[in-house]
Design a protein around this motif. Structure first.
Motif, PDB file in Angstrom:
ATOM      1  N   LEU A  74       0.853  -1.188   0.000  1.00 35.71           N
ATOM      2  CA  LEU A  74       0.000   0.000   0.000  1.00 35.71           C
ATOM      3  C   LEU A  74       0.885   1.234   0.000  1.00 35.71           C
ATOM      4  CD1 LEU A  74      -2.769  -1.026   2.584  1.00 35.71           C
ATOM      5  CD2 LEU A  74      -2.983  -0.898   0.099  1.00 35.71           C
ATOM      6  N   ASP A  75       1.019   1.872  -1.140  1.00 39.29           N
ATOM      7  CA  ASP A  75       1.811   3.095  -1.234  1.00 39.29           C
ATOM      8  C   ASP A  75       0.885   4.301  -1.188  1.00 39.29           C
ATOM      9  OD1 ASP A  75       0.591   3.034  -3.694  1.00 39.29           O
ATOM     10  OD2 ASP A  75       2.414   2.525  -4.801  1.00 39.29           O
ATOM     11  N   ASP A  76       1.450   5.461  -1.402  1.00 36.82           N
ATOM     12  CA  ASP A  76       0.655   6.694  -1.344  1.00 36.82           C
ATOM     13  C   ASP A  76      -0.445   6.707  -2.406  1.00 36.82           C
ATOM     14  OD1 ASP A  76       2.125   7.614   0.780  1.00 36.82           O
ATOM     15  OD2 ASP A  76       3.474   8.856  -0.445  1.00 36.82           O
ATOM     16  N   ASP A  77      -0.123   6.169  -3.567  1.00 36.03           N
ATOM     17  CA  ASP A  77      -1.145   6.120  -4.624  1.00 36.03           C
ATOM     18  C   ASP A  77      -2.329   5.258  -4.210  1.00 36.03           C
ATOM     19  OD1 ASP A  77       0.340   7.765  -6.235  1.00 36.03           O
ATOM     20  OD2 ASP A  77       1.296   6.119  -7.355  1.00 36.03           O
ATOM     21  N   ILE A 101      -8.015   5.073  -2.201  1.00 37.25           N
ATOM     22  CA  ILE A 101      -9.017   4.799  -1.159  1.00 37.25           C
ATOM     23  C   ILE A 101      -9.770   6.083  -0.812  1.00 37.25           C
ATOM     24  CG2 ILE A 101      -9.289   4.175   1.269  1.00 37.25           C
ATOM     25  CD1 ILE A 101      -6.939   2.217   0.859  1.00 37.25           C
ATOM     26  N   GLU A 102      -9.052   7.174  -0.723  1.00 33.82           N
ATOM     27  CA  GLU A 102      -9.700   8.462  -0.440  1.00 33.82           C
ATOM     28  C   GLU A 102     -10.703   8.825  -1.528  1.00 33.82           C
ATOM     29  OE1 GLU A 102      -7.101  11.692   0.228  1.00 33.82           O
ATOM     30  OE2 GLU A 102      -6.531  11.063   2.245  1.00 33.82           O
ATOM     31  N   GLU A 103     -10.306   8.646  -2.763  1.00 35.32           N
ATOM     32  CA  GLU A 103     -11.201   8.969  -3.870  1.00 35.32           C
ATOM     33  C   GLU A 103     -12.463   8.111  -3.843  1.00 35.32           C
ATOM     34  OE1 GLU A 103      -8.928   8.500  -7.401  1.00 35.32           O
ATOM     35  OE2 GLU A 103      -7.580  10.191  -6.983  1.00 35.32           O
ATOM     36  N   SER A 104     -12.310   6.850  -3.473  1.00 34.22           N
ATOM     37  CA  SER A 104     -13.486   5.961  -3.402  1.00 34.22           C
ATOM     38  C   SER A 104     -14.452   6.438  -2.326  1.00 34.22           C
ATOM     39  CB  SER A 104     -13.041   4.526  -3.105  1.00 34.22           C
ATOM     40  OG  SER A 104     -12.267   4.007  -4.163  1.00 34.22           O
ATOM     41  N   GLY A 118     -17.908  12.277   2.412  1.00 35.64           N
ATOM     42  CA  GLY A 118     -17.534  13.621   2.829  1.00 35.64           C
ATOM     43  C   GLY A 118     -16.044  13.729   3.018  1.00 35.64           C
ATOM     44  N   VAL A 119     -15.498  14.922   2.742  1.00 34.62           N
ATOM     45  CA  VAL A 119     -14.046  15.122   2.775  1.00 34.62           C
ATOM     46  C   VAL A 119     -13.490  14.963   4.190  1.00 34.62           C
ATOM     47  CG1 VAL A 119     -12.190  16.780   2.365  1.00 34.62           C
ATOM     48  CG2 VAL A 119     -14.119  16.637   0.769  1.00 34.62           C
ATOM     49  N   GLU A 120     -14.140  15.586   5.158  1.00 34.62           N
ATOM     50  CA  GLU A 120     -13.635  15.538   6.534  1.00 34.62           C
ATOM     51  C   GLU A 120     -13.661  14.119   7.084  1.00 34.62           C
ATOM     52  OE1 GLU A 120     -14.725  17.388  10.950  1.00 34.62           O
ATOM     53  OE2 GLU A 120     -15.685  18.174   9.142  1.00 34.62           O
ATOM     54  N   ALA A 121     -14.801  13.449   6.913  1.00 33.89           N
ATOM     55  CA  ALA A 121     -14.912  12.080   7.424  1.00 33.89           C
ATOM     56  C   ALA A 121     -13.953  11.147   6.699  1.00 33.89           C
ATOM     57  CB  ALA A 121     -16.342  11.586   7.262  1.00 33.89           C
ATOM     58  N   THR A 122     -13.788  11.359   5.400  1.00 30.17           N
ATOM     59  CA  THR A 122     -12.865  10.518   4.627  1.00 30.17           C
ATOM     60  C   THR A 122     -11.442  10.657   5.153  1.00 30.17           C
ATOM     61  OG1 THR A 122     -14.198  10.571   2.619  1.00 30.17           O
ATOM     62  CG2 THR A 122     -11.853  10.158   2.356  1.00 30.17           C
ATOM     63  N   GLY A 123     -11.027  11.877   5.424  1.00 32.39           N
ATOM     64  CA  GLY A 123      -9.682  12.106   5.946  1.00 32.39           C
ATOM     65  C   GLY A 123      -9.449  11.363   7.248  1.00 32.39           C
ATOM     66  N   GLN A 124     -10.420  11.392   8.136  1.00 32.38           N
ATOM     67  CA  GLN A 124     -10.262  10.727   9.427  1.00 32.38           C
ATOM     68  C   GLN A 124     -10.221   9.201   9.262  1.00 32.38           C
ATOM     69  OE1 GLN A 124     -13.295  12.112  12.091  1.00 32.38           O
ATOM     70  NE2 GLN A 124     -12.633  14.247  12.000  1.00 32.38           N
ATOM     71  N   ILE A 125     -11.076   8.685   8.396  1.00 32.36           N
ATOM     72  CA  ILE A 125     -11.108   7.231   8.194  1.00 32.36           C
ATOM     73  C   ILE A 125      -9.793   6.732   7.606  1.00 32.36           C
ATOM     74  CG2 ILE A 125     -12.194   5.375   6.855  1.00 32.36           C
ATOM     75  CD1 ILE A 125     -14.839   6.950   7.091  1.00 32.36           C
ATOM     76  N   VAL A 126      -9.282   7.414   6.602  1.00 30.50           N
ATOM     77  CA  VAL A 126      -8.039   6.984   5.946  1.00 30.50           C
ATOM     78  C   VAL A 126      -6.863   7.096   6.905  1.00 30.50           C
ATOM     79  CG1 VAL A 126      -6.397   7.556   4.117  1.00 30.50           C
ATOM     80  CG2 VAL A 126      -8.848   7.494   3.626  1.00 30.50           C
ATOM     81  N   THR A 127      -6.813   8.155   7.684  1.00 26.69           N
ATOM     82  CA  THR A 127      -5.713   8.319   8.644  1.00 26.69           C
ATOM     83  C   THR A 127      -5.676   7.164   9.638  1.00 26.69           C
ATOM     84  OG1 THR A 127      -5.781  10.734   8.451  1.00 26.69           O
ATOM     85  CG2 THR A 127      -4.767   9.817  10.434  1.00 26.69           C
ATOM     86  N   LYS A 128      -6.839   6.798  10.156  1.00 19.24           N
ATOM     87  CA  LYS A 128      -6.889   5.704  11.132  1.00 19.24           C
ATOM     88  C   LYS A 128      -6.534   4.366  10.492  1.00 19.24           C
ATOM     89  CE  LYS A 128     -10.280   7.911  14.175  1.00 19.24           C
ATOM     90  NZ  LYS A 128     -11.662   7.835  14.736  1.00 19.24           N
ATOM     91  N   LEU A 129      -6.983   4.140   9.249  1.00 19.39           N
ATOM     92  CA  LEU A 129      -6.678   2.886   8.573  1.00 19.39           C
ATOM     93  C   LEU A 129      -5.170   2.765   8.299  1.00 19.39           C
ATOM     94  CD1 LEU A 129      -9.556   2.388   5.962  1.00 19.39           C
ATOM     95  CD2 LEU A 129      -8.940   0.850   7.841  1.00 19.39           C
TER      96      LEU A 129
END
Length: 384
Positions: A110-113, A118-121, A128-139
Protein backbone atom coordinates in the motif's frame (compact mmCIF):
# COMPACT_ATOMS: atom_id res chain seq x y z
CA UNK A 1 -158.62 -20.37 -70.35
CA UNK A 2 -158.49 -18.75 -66.96
CA UNK A 3 -157.51 -22.04 -65.36
CA UNK A 4 -154.60 -22.36 -67.75
CA UNK A 5 -153.22 -18.95 -66.85
CA UNK A 6 -153.52 -19.74 -63.14
CA UNK A 7 -151.70 -23.03 -63.62
CA UNK A 8 -148.81 -21.36 -65.47
CA UNK A 9 -148.47 -18.72 -62.72
CA UNK A 10 -148.43 -21.38 -59.98
CA UNK A 11 -145.79 -23.36 -61.89
CA UNK A 12 -143.60 -20.30 -62.31
CA UNK A 13 -143.88 -19.49 -58.61
CA UNK A 14 -142.89 -23.04 -57.67
CA UNK A 15 -139.85 -22.99 -59.96
CA UNK A 16 -138.73 -19.62 -58.57
CA UNK A 17 -139.09 -20.84 -54.99
CA UNK A 18 -137.04 -23.97 -55.73
CA UNK A 19 -134.21 -21.96 -57.34
CA UNK A 20 -134.13 -19.56 -54.39
CA UNK A 21 -133.85 -22.38 -51.85
CA UNK A 22 -131.05 -24.07 -53.83
CA UNK A 23 -129.05 -20.81 -54.02
CA UNK A 24 -129.36 -20.26 -50.25
CA UNK A 25 -128.14 -23.80 -49.54
CA UNK A 26 -125.01 -23.33 -51.68
CA UNK A 27 -124.20 -20.12 -49.84
CA UNK A 28 -124.55 -21.69 -46.35
CA UNK A 29 -122.25 -24.71 -47.04
CA UNK A 30 -118.43 -24.38 -46.47
CA UNK A 31 -116.38 -24.30 -49.69
CA UNK A 32 -115.20 -27.91 -49.26
CA UNK A 33 -118.80 -29.16 -49.08
CA UNK A 34 -120.18 -27.16 -51.98
CA UNK A 35 -120.99 -29.26 -54.98
CA UNK A 36 -117.99 -29.51 -57.33
CA UNK A 37 -115.58 -27.91 -54.84
CA UNK A 38 -112.04 -29.36 -54.57
CA UNK A 39 -110.21 -29.03 -51.23
CA UNK A 40 -106.88 -27.18 -51.53
CA UNK A 41 -103.71 -28.85 -50.23
CA UNK A 42 -102.70 -27.99 -46.67
CA UNK A 43 -99.59 -26.11 -47.89
CA UNK A 44 -101.77 -23.79 -49.98
CA UNK A 45 -104.34 -23.06 -47.32
CA UNK A 46 -104.19 -19.59 -45.87
CA UNK A 47 -102.59 -19.59 -42.46
CA UNK A 48 -104.88 -19.05 -39.62
CA UNK A 49 -103.57 -16.39 -37.20
CA UNK A 50 -103.04 -17.89 -33.80
CA UNK A 51 -103.38 -15.70 -30.76
CA UNK A 52 -100.49 -16.41 -28.33
CA UNK A 53 -101.45 -17.07 -24.77
CA UNK A 54 -101.21 -14.13 -22.42
CA UNK A 55 -97.80 -13.81 -20.67
CA UNK A 56 -97.83 -12.86 -17.04
CA UNK A 57 -94.93 -10.53 -16.17
CA UNK A 58 -93.87 -10.86 -12.55
CA UNK A 59 -93.53 -7.63 -10.62
CA UNK A 60 -90.02 -6.10 -10.63
CA UNK A 61 -87.91 -7.10 -7.64
CA UNK A 62 -85.42 -4.55 -6.35
CA UNK A 63 -81.82 -5.80 -6.27
CA UNK A 64 -80.33 -5.91 -2.77
CA UNK A 65 -77.95 -3.03 -2.06
CA UNK A 66 -74.30 -3.80 -2.79
CA UNK A 67 -72.36 -4.66 0.34
CA UNK A 68 -69.05 -2.86 0.45
CA UNK A 69 -66.39 -5.22 1.72
CA UNK A 70 -63.66 -3.39 3.64
CA UNK A 71 -60.10 -4.16 2.55
CA UNK A 72 -58.30 -6.82 4.52
CA UNK A 73 -56.09 -5.37 7.23
CA UNK A 74 -52.45 -6.29 6.74
CA UNK A 75 -50.23 -7.07 9.70
CA UNK A 76 -46.61 -6.28 8.79
CA UNK A 77 -43.88 -8.34 10.40
CA UNK A 78 -41.95 -6.71 13.27
CA UNK A 79 -39.14 -4.53 11.97
CA UNK A 80 -36.33 -6.04 14.04
CA UNK A 81 -33.65 -7.34 11.69
CA UNK A 82 -35.36 -5.96 8.59
CA UNK A 83 -32.16 -4.27 7.38
CA UNK A 84 -30.38 -7.63 7.43
CA UNK A 85 -33.14 -9.17 5.32
CA UNK A 86 -32.85 -6.32 2.80
CA UNK A 87 -29.05 -6.35 2.55
CA UNK A 88 -29.10 -7.65 -1.03
CA UNK A 89 -30.72 -4.36 -2.08
CA UNK A 90 -27.50 -2.51 -1.26
CA UNK A 91 -25.67 -4.16 -4.14
CA UNK A 92 -24.73 -0.93 -5.95
CA UNK A 93 -23.34 0.71 -2.82
CA UNK A 94 -21.64 -2.55 -1.90
CA UNK A 95 -19.76 -2.72 -5.18
CA UNK A 96 -18.56 0.87 -4.99
CA UNK A 97 -17.84 1.37 -1.30
CA UNK A 98 -17.21 -2.13 0.00
CA UNK A 99 -15.63 -4.34 -2.60
CA UNK A 100 -13.71 -1.48 -4.18
CA UNK A 101 -12.05 -0.52 -0.90
CA UNK A 102 -11.26 -4.10 0.05
CA UNK A 103 -9.69 -4.73 -3.34
CA UNK A 104 -7.25 -1.87 -2.78
CA UNK A 105 -6.53 -2.74 0.84
CA UNK A 106 -5.70 -6.32 -0.10
CA UNK A 107 -2.77 -5.34 -2.32
CA UNK A 108 0.67 -6.60 -1.38
CA UNK A 109 2.00 -3.09 -0.99
CA UNK A 110 0.00 0.00 0.00
CA UNK A 111 1.81 3.10 -1.23
CA UNK A 112 0.65 6.69 -1.34
CA UNK A 113 -1.14 6.12 -4.62
CA UNK A 114 -3.13 3.30 -3.03
CA UNK A 115 -4.23 5.49 -0.15
CA UNK A 116 -5.14 8.27 -2.57
CA UNK A 117 -7.29 5.74 -4.41
CA UNK A 118 -9.02 4.80 -1.16
CA UNK A 119 -9.70 8.46 -0.44
CA UNK A 120 -11.20 8.97 -3.87
CA UNK A 121 -13.49 5.96 -3.40
CA UNK A 122 -14.80 7.27 -0.09
CA UNK A 123 -15.32 10.81 -1.37
CA UNK A 124 -16.99 9.45 -4.51
CA UNK A 125 -19.39 7.53 -2.28
CA UNK A 126 -20.38 10.85 -0.60
CA UNK A 127 -18.76 10.04 2.72
CA UNK A 128 -17.53 13.62 2.83
CA UNK A 129 -14.05 15.12 2.78
CA UNK A 130 -13.63 15.54 6.53
CA UNK A 131 -14.91 12.08 7.42
CA UNK A 132 -12.87 10.52 4.63
CA UNK A 133 -9.68 12.11 5.95
CA UNK A 134 -10.26 10.73 9.43
CA UNK A 135 -11.11 7.23 8.19
CA UNK A 136 -8.04 6.98 5.95
CA UNK A 137 -5.71 8.32 8.64
CA UNK A 138 -6.89 5.70 11.13
CA UNK A 139 -6.68 2.89 8.57
CA UNK A 140 -3.12 3.81 7.60
CA UNK A 141 -2.05 3.88 11.22
CA UNK A 142 -3.64 0.53 12.04
CA UNK A 143 -2.20 -1.25 9.00
CA UNK A 144 1.24 0.18 9.74
CA UNK A 145 1.25 -0.84 13.38
CA UNK A 146 -0.44 -4.23 13.02
CA UNK A 147 1.06 -5.12 9.68
CA UNK A 148 -2.08 -7.05 8.74
CA UNK A 149 -2.68 -8.18 5.18
CA UNK A 150 -5.27 -10.98 5.20
CA UNK A 151 -8.66 -10.21 3.69
CA UNK A 152 -10.46 -11.04 6.93
CA UNK A 153 -8.28 -8.73 9.04
CA UNK A 154 -8.54 -5.89 6.54
CA UNK A 155 -12.29 -6.25 6.35
CA UNK A 156 -12.54 -6.10 10.14
CA UNK A 157 -10.45 -2.92 10.32
CA UNK A 158 -12.43 -1.21 7.56
CA UNK A 159 -15.73 -2.21 9.17
CA UNK A 160 -14.62 -0.85 12.54
CA UNK A 161 -13.73 2.54 11.05
CA UNK A 162 -16.95 2.85 9.04
CA UNK A 163 -19.11 1.88 12.03
CA UNK A 164 -17.27 4.42 14.18
CA UNK A 165 -17.89 7.09 11.53
CA UNK A 166 -21.63 6.31 11.72
CA UNK A 167 -21.59 7.00 15.50
CA UNK A 168 -23.48 3.91 16.74
CA UNK A 169 -24.22 5.63 20.04
CA UNK A 170 -26.80 7.96 18.45
CA UNK A 171 -30.42 7.44 19.51
CA UNK A 172 -32.22 6.06 16.44
CA UNK A 173 -35.53 5.14 18.08
CA UNK A 174 -38.72 6.86 16.93
CA UNK A 175 -40.50 9.04 19.50
CA UNK A 176 -43.84 7.27 18.96
CA UNK A 177 -45.00 6.55 22.52
CA UNK A 178 -47.89 8.63 23.96
CA UNK A 179 -47.32 10.73 27.08
CA UNK A 180 -49.76 12.10 29.64
CA UNK A 181 -52.74 10.71 27.72
CA UNK A 182 -51.75 12.46 24.50
CA UNK A 183 -50.50 10.77 21.34
CA UNK A 184 -46.95 11.24 20.16
CA UNK A 185 -46.82 13.56 17.14
CA UNK A 186 -44.41 12.89 14.26
CA UNK A 187 -44.07 15.55 11.57
CA UNK A 188 -42.82 14.37 8.17
CA UNK A 189 -41.10 17.02 6.00
CA UNK A 190 -39.07 17.07 2.81
CA UNK A 191 -38.64 18.51 -0.67
CA UNK A 192 -40.62 17.68 -3.79
CA UNK A 193 -39.75 14.38 -5.40
CA UNK A 194 -38.13 12.71 -2.40
CA UNK A 195 -40.99 10.21 -2.12
CA UNK A 196 -42.33 11.86 1.03
CA UNK A 197 -45.98 10.75 0.98
CA UNK A 198 -45.10 7.18 0.03
CA UNK A 199 -42.46 7.08 2.75
CA UNK A 200 -44.97 8.48 5.22
CA UNK A 201 -47.24 5.53 4.44
CA UNK A 202 -44.32 3.15 4.94
CA UNK A 203 -43.48 4.77 8.28
CA UNK A 204 -47.06 4.07 9.35
CA UNK A 205 -46.46 0.40 8.51
CA UNK A 206 -43.25 0.43 10.57
CA UNK A 207 -45.16 1.85 13.56
CA UNK A 208 -48.01 -0.66 13.21
CA UNK A 209 -45.53 -3.52 12.81
CA UNK A 210 -43.98 -2.55 16.14
CA UNK A 211 -47.35 -2.45 17.92
CA UNK A 212 -48.43 1.20 17.67
CA UNK A 213 -51.86 2.53 16.72
CA UNK A 214 -51.74 5.38 14.22
CA UNK A 215 -53.74 8.30 12.83
CA UNK A 216 -52.48 9.88 9.61
CA UNK A 217 -52.86 13.59 8.90
CA UNK A 218 -52.98 14.47 5.18
CA UNK A 219 -51.66 18.02 5.52
CA UNK A 220 -50.35 18.06 1.95
CA UNK A 221 -53.41 19.86 0.61
CA UNK A 222 -51.73 21.28 -2.49
CA UNK A 223 -51.29 17.99 -4.35
CA UNK A 224 -54.65 16.50 -5.27
CA UNK A 225 -53.56 12.86 -5.11
CA UNK A 226 -51.61 13.12 -1.84
CA UNK A 227 -54.58 12.59 0.49
CA UNK A 228 -55.91 9.69 -1.59
CA UNK A 229 -52.48 8.13 -1.68
CA UNK A 230 -52.13 8.40 2.09
CA UNK A 231 -55.64 7.00 2.61
CA UNK A 232 -54.70 3.93 0.57
CA UNK A 233 -51.64 3.32 2.73
CA UNK A 234 -53.65 3.83 5.91
CA UNK A 235 -56.46 1.47 4.89
CA UNK A 236 -53.98 -1.39 4.49
CA UNK A 237 -53.00 -1.31 8.15
CA UNK A 238 -56.22 0.02 9.69
CA UNK A 239 -54.98 3.57 10.29
CA UNK A 240 -57.58 6.32 9.90
CA UNK A 241 -56.78 9.43 7.84
CA UNK A 242 -57.76 13.02 8.57
CA UNK A 243 -57.93 15.18 5.45
CA UNK A 244 -59.18 18.60 4.40
CA UNK A 245 -60.40 20.31 1.22
CA UNK A 246 -57.99 20.56 -1.69
CA UNK A 247 -55.97 23.74 -1.34
CA UNK A 248 -57.10 24.13 2.28
CA UNK A 249 -55.05 25.22 5.26
CA UNK A 250 -52.43 22.54 6.07
CA UNK A 251 -52.12 23.74 9.65
CA UNK A 252 -55.87 23.21 10.20
CA UNK A 253 -55.64 19.64 8.90
CA UNK A 254 -52.66 18.92 11.17
CA UNK A 255 -54.55 20.38 14.14
CA UNK A 256 -57.62 18.22 13.40
CA UNK A 257 -55.45 15.12 13.04
CA UNK A 258 -53.92 15.58 16.48
CA UNK A 259 -57.36 16.22 17.96
CA UNK A 260 -58.69 13.02 16.36
CA UNK A 261 -55.74 11.07 17.66
CA UNK A 262 -56.37 12.38 21.17
CA UNK A 263 -60.09 11.54 21.00
CA UNK A 264 -59.43 8.04 19.64
CA UNK A 265 -56.67 7.35 22.14
CA UNK A 266 -54.10 6.28 19.55
CA UNK A 267 -50.37 6.07 20.19
CA UNK A 268 -49.04 8.15 17.31
CA UNK A 269 -50.23 10.88 14.96
CA UNK A 270 -48.17 10.95 11.75
CA UNK A 271 -48.54 14.17 9.74
CA UNK A 272 -47.57 14.36 6.07
CA UNK A 273 -46.75 17.90 4.92
CA UNK A 274 -46.47 19.35 1.42
CA UNK A 275 -43.15 18.97 -0.37
CA UNK A 276 -41.18 22.17 -0.20
CA UNK A 277 -38.09 23.53 -1.87
CA UNK A 278 -35.66 24.62 0.81
CA UNK A 279 -35.08 28.00 -0.86
CA UNK A 280 -38.77 29.01 -0.91
CA UNK A 281 -39.03 31.22 2.14
CA UNK A 282 -42.85 31.45 2.15
CA UNK A 283 -43.35 27.71 2.05
CA UNK A 284 -40.77 27.15 4.76
CA UNK A 285 -42.51 29.74 6.93
CA UNK A 286 -45.77 27.87 6.41
CA UNK A 287 -44.11 24.67 7.60
CA UNK A 288 -43.11 26.50 10.76
CA UNK A 289 -46.74 27.56 11.16
CA UNK A 290 -47.92 23.93 10.92
CA UNK A 291 -45.62 22.98 13.76
CA UNK A 292 -46.70 25.93 15.93
CA UNK A 293 -50.40 25.11 15.44
CA UNK A 294 -49.88 21.43 16.23
CA UNK A 295 -48.04 22.33 19.41
CA UNK A 296 -51.23 23.89 20.77
CA UNK A 297 -52.20 20.30 21.57
CA UNK A 298 -48.74 19.37 22.84
CA UNK A 299 -45.13 19.17 21.71
CA UNK A 300 -44.08 17.61 18.43
CA UNK A 301 -42.02 14.63 19.54
CA UNK A 302 -40.30 13.93 16.24
CA UNK A 303 -39.65 15.73 12.97
CA UNK A 304 -38.42 13.37 10.27
CA UNK A 305 -36.74 14.75 7.17
CA UNK A 306 -37.12 12.64 4.02
CA UNK A 307 -33.94 12.77 1.93
CA UNK A 308 -33.34 11.18 -1.46
CA UNK A 309 -30.02 9.33 -1.27
CA UNK A 310 -29.46 9.82 -4.99
CA UNK A 311 -29.14 13.61 -4.51
CA UNK A 312 -25.85 13.12 -2.69
CA UNK A 313 -24.26 16.18 -1.11
CA UNK A 314 -27.19 18.38 -2.18
CA UNK A 315 -29.18 16.64 0.53
CA UNK A 316 -26.96 18.20 3.19
CA UNK A 317 -28.09 21.70 2.26
CA UNK A 318 -31.72 20.57 2.32
CA UNK A 319 -31.23 19.09 5.76
CA UNK A 320 -29.56 22.23 7.08
CA UNK A 321 -32.39 24.58 6.03
CA UNK A 322 -35.16 22.29 7.26
CA UNK A 323 -33.38 21.93 10.60
CA UNK A 324 -33.35 25.69 11.04
CA UNK A 325 -37.09 25.94 10.37
CA UNK A 326 -38.53 22.99 12.27
CA UNK A 327 -35.81 21.35 14.36
CA UNK A 328 -35.33 18.06 12.50
CA UNK A 329 -34.69 15.18 14.88
CA UNK A 330 -34.09 12.34 12.43
CA UNK A 331 -33.48 11.54 8.77
CA UNK A 332 -35.20 8.97 6.57
CA UNK A 333 -32.90 8.22 3.65
CA UNK A 334 -34.86 6.89 0.67
CA UNK A 335 -33.75 5.22 -2.58
CA UNK A 336 -30.55 3.93 -1.00
CA UNK A 337 -30.86 0.81 -3.15
CA UNK A 338 -30.56 2.91 -6.31
CA UNK A 339 -27.25 4.65 -5.65
CA UNK A 340 -23.60 3.79 -5.30
CA UNK A 341 -23.25 6.69 -2.85
CA UNK A 342 -24.13 4.94 0.37
CA UNK A 343 -21.63 7.11 2.23
CA UNK A 344 -24.23 9.90 2.38
CA UNK A 345 -25.40 8.29 5.63
CA UNK A 346 -22.08 9.18 7.24
CA UNK A 347 -22.02 12.68 5.74
CA UNK A 348 -25.52 13.61 6.98
CA UNK A 349 -24.83 12.53 10.52
CA UNK A 350 -21.36 14.08 10.83
CA UNK A 351 -22.36 17.36 9.21
CA UNK A 352 -25.60 17.96 11.08
CA UNK A 353 -25.43 15.77 14.16
CA UNK A 354 -28.79 14.25 13.13
CA UNK A 355 -29.15 10.47 13.20
CA UNK A 356 -30.37 8.51 10.21
CA UNK A 357 -33.27 6.57 11.71
CA UNK A 358 -34.78 4.78 8.71
CA UNK A 359 -33.51 3.81 5.26
CA UNK A 360 -35.54 3.00 2.16
CA UNK A 361 -34.21 0.04 0.19
CA UNK A 362 -36.84 -0.56 -2.48
CA UNK A 363 -40.37 0.09 -3.66
CA UNK A 364 -42.10 -2.65 -1.65
CA UNK A 365 -44.39 -1.62 1.22
CA UNK A 366 -42.02 -3.08 3.82
CA UNK A 367 -38.74 -1.99 2.20
CA UNK A 368 -38.24 0.69 4.85
CA UNK A 369 -35.93 -0.48 7.63
CA UNK A 370 -34.75 0.94 10.96
CA UNK A 371 -31.13 1.94 10.49
CA UNK A 372 -28.52 -0.19 12.26
CA UNK A 373 -24.90 0.95 11.68
CA UNK A 374 -23.28 -2.46 12.10
CA UNK A 375 -25.78 -4.27 9.88
CA UNK A 376 -25.47 -1.50 7.28
CA UNK A 377 -21.66 -1.67 7.14
CA UNK A 378 -21.69 -5.47 6.96
CA UNK A 379 -24.12 -5.26 4.07
CA UNK A 380 -21.85 -2.78 2.28
CA UNK A 381 -18.75 -4.89 2.71
CA UNK A 382 -20.45 -8.12 1.81
CA UNK A 383 -18.92 -11.47 2.70
CA UNK A 384 -15.36 -10.65 1.70
Amino acid sequence: MEYLVIAVVVLLLALGTALLVARRRRTALPPSEQPGAVEAPAAERPATAEVPPAVTVPPAVEAPPAIEVPPAIEVPEPTAGRLVRLRAKLARSQNALGRGLLAVLSRDHLDDDSWDEIEESLIGADVGVEATGQIVTKLRERTRIQGTRTATELRTMLADELIAALDPGMDRSLAATPKDGKPAVILVVGVNGAGKTTTCGKIARVLVADGHTVVLGAADTFRAAAADQLATWGSRVGASVVRGPEGGDPAAVAFDAVRRGTEDGVDTVLIDTAGRLQNKIGLMDELGKVKRVVEKHGPVGETLLILDATTGQNGLEQARVFTEVCDVTGVVLTKLDGTAKGGIVIAVQRKLGIPVKLVGLGEGPDDLAPFEPEAFVNALLGDA
